[in-house]
Design a protein around this motif. Structure first.
Motif, PDB file in Angstrom:
ATOM      1  N   HIS A  24       0.811  -1.222   0.000  1.00  0.00           N
ATOM      2  CA  HIS A  24       0.000   0.000   0.000  1.00  0.00           C
ATOM      3  C   HIS A  24       0.844   1.272   0.000  1.00  0.00           C
ATOM      4  O   HIS A  24       0.287   2.372  -0.074  1.00  0.00           O
ATOM      5  CB  HIS A  24      -0.967  -0.008   1.187  1.00  0.00           C
ATOM      6  CG  HIS A  24      -2.146  -0.893   0.958  1.00  0.00           C
ATOM      7  ND1 HIS A  24      -3.264  -0.503   0.247  1.00  0.00           N
ATOM      8  CD2 HIS A  24      -2.362  -2.185   1.318  1.00  0.00           C
ATOM      9  CE1 HIS A  24      -4.127  -1.496   0.198  1.00  0.00           C
ATOM     10  NE2 HIS A  24      -3.605  -2.535   0.838  1.00  0.00           N
ATOM     11  N   LEU A  25       2.140   1.138   0.074  1.00  0.00           N
ATOM     12  CA  LEU A  25       3.021   2.286  -0.118  1.00  0.00           C
ATOM     13  C   LEU A  25       3.595   2.301  -1.529  1.00  0.00           C
ATOM     14  O   LEU A  25       3.601   3.336  -2.205  1.00  0.00           O
ATOM     15  CB  LEU A  25       4.164   2.253   0.910  1.00  0.00           C
ATOM     16  CG  LEU A  25       3.804   2.606   2.356  1.00  0.00           C
ATOM     17  CD1 LEU A  25       5.011   2.397   3.262  1.00  0.00           C
ATOM     18  CD2 LEU A  25       3.311   4.046   2.460  1.00  0.00           C
ATOM     19  N   PRO A  47       0.598   2.764  -4.833  1.00  0.00           N
ATOM     20  CA  PRO A  47       0.103   4.097  -5.208  1.00  0.00           C
ATOM     21  C   PRO A  47       1.207   5.125  -5.452  1.00  0.00           C
ATOM     22  O   PRO A  47       1.021   6.051  -6.246  1.00  0.00           O
ATOM     23  CB  PRO A  47      -0.749   4.499  -4.001  1.00  0.00           C
ATOM     24  CG  PRO A  47      -0.137   3.761  -2.856  1.00  0.00           C
ATOM     25  CD  PRO A  47       0.331   2.453  -3.421  1.00  0.00           C
ATOM     26  N   GLN A  64      -8.054   8.503  -1.907  1.00  0.00           N
ATOM     27  CA  GLN A  64      -7.041   7.483  -2.143  1.00  0.00           C
ATOM     28  C   GLN A  64      -5.881   7.627  -1.166  1.00  0.00           C
ATOM     29  O   GLN A  64      -5.384   6.635  -0.629  1.00  0.00           O
ATOM     30  CB  GLN A  64      -6.552   7.545  -3.587  1.00  0.00           C
ATOM     31  CG  GLN A  64      -7.582   7.024  -4.585  1.00  0.00           C
ATOM     32  CD  GLN A  64      -7.130   7.203  -6.028  1.00  0.00           C
ATOM     33  OE1 GLN A  64      -6.585   8.244  -6.406  1.00  0.00           O
ATOM     34  NE2 GLN A  64      -7.359   6.192  -6.851  1.00  0.00           N
ATOM     35  N   TYR A  65      -5.440   8.855  -0.942  1.00  0.00           N
ATOM     36  CA  TYR A  65      -4.378   9.077   0.039  1.00  0.00           C
ATOM     37  C   TYR A  65      -4.835   8.660   1.428  1.00  0.00           C
ATOM     38  O   TYR A  65      -4.084   8.038   2.198  1.00  0.00           O
ATOM     39  CB  TYR A  65      -3.981  10.559   0.067  1.00  0.00           C
ATOM     40  CG  TYR A  65      -2.895  10.934  -0.916  1.00  0.00           C
ATOM     41  CD1 TYR A  65      -1.623  10.352  -0.844  1.00  0.00           C
ATOM     42  CD2 TYR A  65      -3.129  11.885  -1.914  1.00  0.00           C
ATOM     43  CE1 TYR A  65      -0.619  10.707  -1.736  1.00  0.00           C
ATOM     44  CE2 TYR A  65      -2.130  12.242  -2.820  1.00  0.00           C
ATOM     45  CZ  TYR A  65      -0.876  11.652  -2.715  1.00  0.00           C
ATOM     46  OH  TYR A  65       0.121  12.001  -3.602  1.00  0.00           O
ATOM     47  N   SER A 114      -7.180   6.471   2.207  1.00  0.00           N
ATOM     48  CA  SER A 114      -7.281   5.007   2.244  1.00  0.00           C
ATOM     49  C   SER A 114      -5.909   4.397   2.484  1.00  0.00           C
ATOM     50  O   SER A 114      -5.748   3.481   3.310  1.00  0.00           O
ATOM     51  CB  SER A 114      -7.866   4.477   0.938  1.00  0.00           C
ATOM     52  OG  SER A 114      -9.182   4.931   0.735  1.00  0.00           O
ATOM     53  N   MET A 115      -4.919   4.898   1.755  1.00  0.00           N
ATOM     54  CA  MET A 115      -3.557   4.394   1.900  1.00  0.00           C
ATOM     55  C   MET A 115      -3.060   4.583   3.331  1.00  0.00           C
ATOM     56  O   MET A 115      -2.525   3.651   3.947  1.00  0.00           O
ATOM     57  CB  MET A 115      -2.621   5.116   0.932  1.00  0.00           C
ATOM     58  CG  MET A 115      -1.153   4.718   1.061  1.00  0.00           C
ATOM     59  SD  MET A 115      -0.064   5.697  -0.003  1.00  0.00           S
ATOM     60  CE  MET A 115      -0.169   7.295   0.831  1.00  0.00           C
ATOM     61  N   ALA A 136      -5.343  -2.875  -2.994  1.00  0.00           N
ATOM     62  CA  ALA A 136      -4.488  -1.854  -3.618  1.00  0.00           C
ATOM     63  C   ALA A 136      -4.783  -1.682  -5.102  1.00  0.00           C
ATOM     64  O   ALA A 136      -4.874  -0.549  -5.602  1.00  0.00           O
ATOM     65  CB  ALA A 136      -3.015  -2.214  -3.423  1.00  0.00           C
ATOM     66  N   TYR A 193      -6.513   2.176  -5.840  1.00  0.00           N
ATOM     67  CA  TYR A 193      -5.610   3.184  -6.398  1.00  0.00           C
ATOM     68  C   TYR A 193      -5.708   3.305  -7.921  1.00  0.00           C
ATOM     69  O   TYR A 193      -4.926   4.015  -8.547  1.00  0.00           O
ATOM     70  CB  TYR A 193      -4.167   2.876  -5.996  1.00  0.00           C
ATOM     71  CG  TYR A 193      -4.007   2.709  -4.502  1.00  0.00           C
ATOM     72  CD1 TYR A 193      -4.487   3.671  -3.621  1.00  0.00           C
ATOM     73  CD2 TYR A 193      -3.412   1.571  -3.962  1.00  0.00           C
ATOM     74  CE1 TYR A 193      -4.371   3.514  -2.238  1.00  0.00           C
ATOM     75  CE2 TYR A 193      -3.283   1.405  -2.593  1.00  0.00           C
ATOM     76  CZ  TYR A 193      -3.775   2.374  -1.737  1.00  0.00           C
ATOM     77  OH  TYR A 193      -3.661   2.218  -0.378  1.00  0.00           O
ATOM     78  N   SER A 252     -12.609   4.002   1.308  1.00  0.00           N
ATOM     79  CA  SER A 252     -12.141   3.428   0.035  1.00  0.00           C
ATOM     80  C   SER A 252     -13.281   3.205  -0.952  1.00  0.00           C
ATOM     81  O   SER A 252     -13.067   3.228  -2.170  1.00  0.00           O
ATOM     82  CB  SER A 252     -11.421   2.102   0.292  1.00  0.00           C
ATOM     83  OG  SER A 252     -12.326   1.125   0.779  1.00  0.00           O
TER      84      SER A 252
END
Length: 318
Positions: A108-109, A112, A130-131, A133-134, A180, A184, A263
């Protein structure tokens, strides 16, 4: 001190017997389960003691409490026998958990922030949702890593090494790649949302923070039931435990409900449903174990994981 007792040692698996396993062992009032494992491992040629699973001859249940005195185990002393099985190559629970949770963190890093241009035909900037959610997913698993290192106390120190693949698949695939890829994506619902944090995101964030903090509190409660390095059991009480058998699972689901609202992806719903099914099965086993182990002291719970609205109101109002 009472005279030593001689216990028969039997290979539990006739198809895969442990070579050089002694036929008997002497135990005193001070001999623990771990002492027996260490001695049998030594006599069997110096194999890893953690590979040896010890079972009572009556119920054939594994002897989990490493510090338990063998002389106090009725099912063992009654039959004057211990069954032994080679559990295979072992790996520590901490190592397994660290690897399990590291997968979703990295996925997840990296997905995206680095891989989007290579995965999708177009890769516009990430939206606020999205940010968010991450961040929520990464922080969830960072918290789990922290709990693995500093909070959890395990009844068993190791598990079969092969389990690392099975256990990791759940997190790496379902909460990692599955979520993911869809969240994303440039055409996902979150990518097309307004750049501002909408009210649904706000509700999701509140649920997430409440669930994560509450989950941590219950994990610390469970950890405090066991001494450092100990395997003793106790009856959990306090925050959430008067409502359901496993409030730690309940709060986990609340946190992931928050992630799902932010999300807005069916992939997250899939993970939630599978996680609920697994945790519900674990909660049922936990309730049965508590009723069996503490028949006179444990207050039976009607709900193991998800309480009714009425039960919640009753619990909150005292």
């Amino acid at each position: 001190m009472a005279a030593p007792s001689t216990l028969k040692i039997t290979n539990r698996s006739a198809k895969k017997p442990i070579k050089k396993l002694p036929t008997s062992i002497e135990v005193t009032d001070e001999t623990t389960v771990q002492d027996v494992k260490n001695e049998l491992a030594r006599q069997a040629g110096g194999i890893d003691p953690e590979r040896l699973g010890l079972f009572d001859p009556e119920k054939k249940k594994i002897l989990k409490d490493r510090r338990a005195f063998v002389s106090e185990l009725r099912d063992v002393m009654g039959g004057k026998e211990i069954l032994v099985k080679d559990l295979g190559l072992q790996i520590s629970w901490k190592t397994v958990f660290i690897i399990e949770y590291l997968g979703p963190i990295l996925i997840h890093l990296i997905t995206p922030l680095l891989l989007r241009p290579y995965i999708y035909s177009s890769a516009p900037p990430l939206s606020t949702s999205q940010y968010l959610s991450m961040a929520m997913i990464v922080l969830h698993f960072v918290k789990r890593e922290y709990e693995t290192m500093y909070v959890h106390r395990f009844s068993l120190s190791t598990m079969p090494a092969f389990n690392i693949f099975k256990n990791s698949a759940h997190y790496w695939v379902l909460s990692g790649f599955n979520i993911a890829y869809w969240v994303y994506a440039p055409n996902s619902y979150t990518a097309l949302e307004s750049p501002t944090i909408n009210y649904i995101n706000a509700i999701g964030l509140v649920l997430y923070v409440f669930g994560e903090v509450s989950n941590l509190i219950t994990h610390k409660t469970l950890s405090n039931l066991r001494s450092p390095g100990g395997t003793e059991r106790g009856i959990p009480q306090g925050y959430g435990f008067g409502l359901v058998t496993c409030p730690n699972y309940l709060f986990e689901l609340i946190a992931w409900t928050g992630v799902t609202l932010v999300s807005k992806s069916f992939s997250t719903v899939i993970f939630d449903v599978i996680a609920w099914a697994q945790m519900h099965a674990w909660a049922i086993k936990k309730e049965k174990a508590l009723r069996s182990e503490f028949p006179d002291k444990y207050k039976k719970k009607k709900y193991v994981l998800l309480p009714s609205p009425g039960a919640v109101v009753k619990y909150l109002t005292g």
